[in-house]
Write an enzyme that holds these catalytic residues in place. Sequence first.
Site, PDB file in Angstrom:
ATOM      1  N   ASP A 251       5.002  15.776  -2.700  1.00  0.00           N
ATOM      2  CA  ASP A 251       4.695  16.033  -4.117  1.00  0.00           C
ATOM      3  C   ASP A 251       5.255  14.884  -4.966  1.00  0.00           C
ATOM      4  O   ASP A 251       6.112  15.072  -5.809  1.00  0.00           O
ATOM      5  CB  ASP A 251       5.315  17.381  -4.499  1.00  0.00           C
ATOM      6  N   ARG A 252       4.731  13.687  -4.750  1.00  0.00           N
ATOM      7  CA  ARG A 252       5.293  12.478  -5.342  1.00  0.00           C
ATOM      8  C   ARG A 252       4.839  12.271  -6.785  1.00  0.00           C
ATOM      9  O   ARG A 252       5.454  11.506  -7.511  1.00  0.00           O
ATOM     10  CB  ARG A 252       4.908  11.301  -4.447  1.00  0.00           C
ATOM     11  N   LYS A 253       3.762  12.932  -7.165  1.00  0.00           N
ATOM     12  CA  LYS A 253       3.209  12.783  -8.523  1.00  0.00           C
ATOM     13  C   LYS A 253       3.079  11.311  -8.907  1.00  0.00           C
ATOM     14  O   LYS A 253       3.616  10.845  -9.919  1.00  0.00           O
ATOM     15  CB  LYS A 253       4.049  13.536  -9.559  1.00  0.00           C
TER      16      LYS A 253
ATOM     17  N   ALA B 168       1.566   8.006 -10.464  1.00  0.00           N
ATOM     18  CA  ALA B 168       0.952   7.895 -11.792  1.00  0.00           C
ATOM     19  C   ALA B 168       0.612   6.456 -12.176  1.00  0.00           C
ATOM     20  O   ALA B 168      -0.005   6.214 -13.208  1.00  0.00           O
ATOM     21  CB  ALA B 168       1.877   8.487 -12.845  1.00  0.00           C
ATOM     22  N   ASP B 169       1.002   5.490 -11.366  1.00  0.00           N
ATOM     23  CA  ASP B 169       0.830   4.088 -11.755  1.00  0.00           C
ATOM     24  C   ASP B 169      -0.606   3.615 -11.484  1.00  0.00           C
ATOM     25  O   ASP B 169      -1.454   4.380 -11.010  1.00  0.00           O
ATOM     26  CB  ASP B 169       1.871   3.228 -11.009  1.00  0.00           C
ATOM     27  N   ILE B 170      -0.859   2.369 -11.760  1.00  0.00           N
ATOM     28  CA  ILE B 170      -2.177   1.802 -11.497  1.00  0.00           C
ATOM     29  C   ILE B 170      -2.423   1.790  -9.984  1.00  0.00           C
ATOM     30  O   ILE B 170      -1.491   1.889  -9.185  1.00  0.00           O
ATOM     31  CB  ILE B 170      -2.302   0.384 -12.083  1.00  0.00           C
ATOM     32  N   GLY B 171      -3.704   1.666  -9.613  1.00  0.00           N
ATOM     33  CA  GLY B 171      -4.108   1.797  -8.216  1.00  0.00           C
ATOM     34  C   GLY B 171      -3.333   0.932  -7.246  1.00  0.00           C
ATOM     35  O   GLY B 171      -2.827   1.412  -6.222  1.00  0.00           O
TER      36      GLY B 171
ATOM     37  N   LYS C 256       5.752  21.402   1.582  1.00  0.00           N
ATOM     38  CA  LYS C 256       5.773  20.444   0.474  1.00  0.00           C
ATOM     39  C   LYS C 256       7.164  19.822   0.386  1.00  0.00           C
ATOM     40  O   LYS C 256       8.166  20.536   0.393  1.00  0.00           O
ATOM     41  CB  LYS C 256       5.432  21.138  -0.849  1.00  0.00           C
TER      42      LYS C 256
END
Length: 264
Positions: free
Chosen positions: A91-93, A95-98, A60
């Site tokens: 492990d970028r997490k 979270a934004d729109i597609g 990771k």
Amino acid sequence: MEASDAWKVRWDASTLPMAKTFMQVACRKQSLVCLAADRYTMAELFDLLEAVGSSIAALKTHVDLVDDWDQTEWARFCALAQEMDLLIFEDRKFADIGKISRKQMGGIYNIQAWSDLVTAHLISGPDIVDGLQAAWKDSSREGGVLLLAQMSSRGNLLNPNYTSTVVEAGRSHPGVFGFIGNGSDADSVRELRTMVGDEKMIWTPGVNLATGDGEMGQRYGDPYEAVMAGSDCIIVGSGIHGAKDPAAAAKAYAEASWKALLER
Ligand code: 5BU
């Protein structure tokens, strides 16, 4: 040992090639350990991987932690991970729109070109998974998304209601490899497994042989207990890279996780 024998119900229920690949790697390595390679220079990353690569099943990364990051060196690092039979997990997490998440898979780090797995929050809605999948497709590659259903840090806002909403939305999505669960608490992992069913993976950070509180709100549970409760992969950082002998530590985590899988 055959992966189908070691993993039983998870192997039989699993529908994703990437999940089958992980289960096979874990069998070859006799390890359900994902190393959280939180090191800040390329040299430290190479040293760590060379020391522990034989005892882990996945690597990771936090690509944006590396002070001397360089495209050529990173490609070499990923090649070494592949040689060592590891899945690479950024492990970028997201979270934004597609459409933005899709583009964030590119950019200077070009995560879509070398990652097999990435993490995402589902806070912006289900299209994020399609965006991330589209990015891998743009690079003619396949990948899987781990959705954050729980977190290991104290005071996080992923309450049980949120967790069940994420699981409900992610369970049937073919782009979802699985879910991140809270490895610091076996009961939470057990509850998550009940919600998730047998098909998808649960990977758990917040795991350390020294259980209790970690730095800055991190919490730790026991590796064996996490797997017994339904985790398919324990994500371990400081427990390995912070140990006096990282190779010996990685081996100890591998043994605890493998023993638990066989007993489970
Ligand atoms: P540690 O050194 O074992 O505490 O490292 C844990 C790693 O797992 C670190 O890279 C975190 O970014 C990651 N992590 C976490 O600790 N808790 C979470 O809920 C999630 C990721 Br999601």
